[in-house]
Write an enzyme that holds these catalytic residues in place. Sequence first.
Site, short mmCIF file in Angstrom:
data_model
loop_
_atom_site.label_atom_id
_atom_site.label_comp_id
_atom_site.label_asym_id
_atom_site.label_seq_id
_atom_site.Cartn_x
_atom_site.Cartn_y
_atom_site.Cartn_z
N LYS A 1 -1.25 7.36 -0.64
CA LYS A 1 -0.02 7.02 -0.22
C LYS A 1 0.27 7.23 1.51
CE LYS A 1 2.18 6.69 -3.92
NZ LYS A 1 2.76 5.17 -4.39
N ASP B 1 -5.12 -5.97 -13.82
CA ASP B 1 -5.50 -4.65 -13.26
C ASP B 1 -5.25 -4.90 -11.59
OD1 ASP B 1 -6.72 -2.54 -11.85
OD2 ASP B 1 -8.46 -2.48 -13.24
N VAL B 2 -4.44 -4.19 -11.14
CA VAL B 2 -4.08 -4.71 -9.70
C VAL B 2 -5.27 -4.33 -8.60
CG1 VAL B 2 -1.63 -4.13 -9.90
CG2 VAL B 2 -2.97 -2.22 -9.29
N ASN C 1 5.75 -2.92 -5.56
CA ASN C 1 4.45 -2.45 -5.97
C ASN C 1 4.64 -0.98 -6.22
OD1 ASN C 1 2.36 -4.44 -5.09
ND2 ASN C 1 3.22 -4.20 -3.16
N THR D 1 7.32 11.17 -14.98
CA THR D 1 6.79 9.86 -15.74
C THR D 1 5.71 10.37 -16.74
OG1 THR D 1 5.22 9.56 -14.00
CG2 THR D 1 7.34 8.85 -13.33
N TYR E 1 -4.93 10.74 -4.45
CA TYR E 1 -3.37 10.17 -4.45
C TYR E 1 -2.80 10.26 -3.09
CZ TYR E 1 1.53 9.45 -5.79
OH TYR E 1 2.68 8.96 -6.16
#
Length: 339
Positions: free
Chosen positions: A160, A64-65, A90, A193, A156
């Site tokens: 970003k 889990d990053v 990444n 995706t 999100y």
Amino acid sequence: MPSPRTPRTVVVTGASGGIGRATAVEFARRGDRVALLARGEVGLAAAADEVRAAGGTALVVPVDVADADAVEAAADRVEAELGEIDVWVNVAFTAAFAPFHELTAAEYARVTEVSYLGFVHGTMAALRRMRPRDRGVIVQTGSALGRRGIPLQSAYCGAKHAIKGFTESVLTELKAEGSGVHITRVDLPGVNTPQFSWVLNKMPKRPQPVAPIYAPELMGRAMVHAADHPRRRAWWIGTPTVYTVLGAEVWPQFMDWYLSRNGIDGQLTDVDASADDPVNLHEPADGDGGRDFGAEGRFSDQQWTWDAQIWASRYHGAVAAVAGAGLLAGASALLRRRP
């Protein structure tokens, strides 16, 4: 840096599906040794099979990053089993589709921990190994939404935007010390995706990418190209990414108006959401007993597999040369026609 044709040790986070998986397979086509980092073991196992079938060496590392210590331990394992890390990509992220006022603090924190701090943790682990060797490449998966926020994706978009800022800071620090390590960012458009099958969704309809929708394999090739050409600080991938970035810079008020009227419906399908839809915010959707979602999502019949902008971005030197030659030829023709 090693030659692009020399097999390298590559780490890809978020490699169990989507862009991460497509990127890992694209590196494998070159014969690279690819470490696959993600949470979902079902997807990781299937991704490893695809990497081997494409000609690469695969190492599965469940992680889990959001856990910095776990990412550091994963990097140790990669170097012990595959060799010194040449490229770190990444990609891993999670998201939530909901108006800001419907999100909880815990949900917002989780998106931020994975989608932003996961990149920080990966970059830290990579730099601890690359800086002493004075070589290596880090590729950050950015987004058009890292240049312009849109409705329903505040967490999100915030992540970003943060990736852009911290990557620029790290880039200038590396330049200041004259480091041979390079870091570059690839800003992507809407992509087909599996995230739209497993994202936390509080809307009445199932979500979809902002159109036009691109194939993850096309994005994977863009990521590998960026790793081969890391001196370019950032890449704009896809025509809508260019429009989004320029629109945000030139006329943000128009973007506010347009997105307030079209940004919500444009991200929703006509299919009703269900309480049984998988959610990968806290647990992988392809965990124990789950299914492999693959690289592509539900929109393969709509996805773009080619874009002139992407071609021109990759071959911008040749495009500039042809354009310059055309201008010179035109100017010469005009001069010859003068009395």
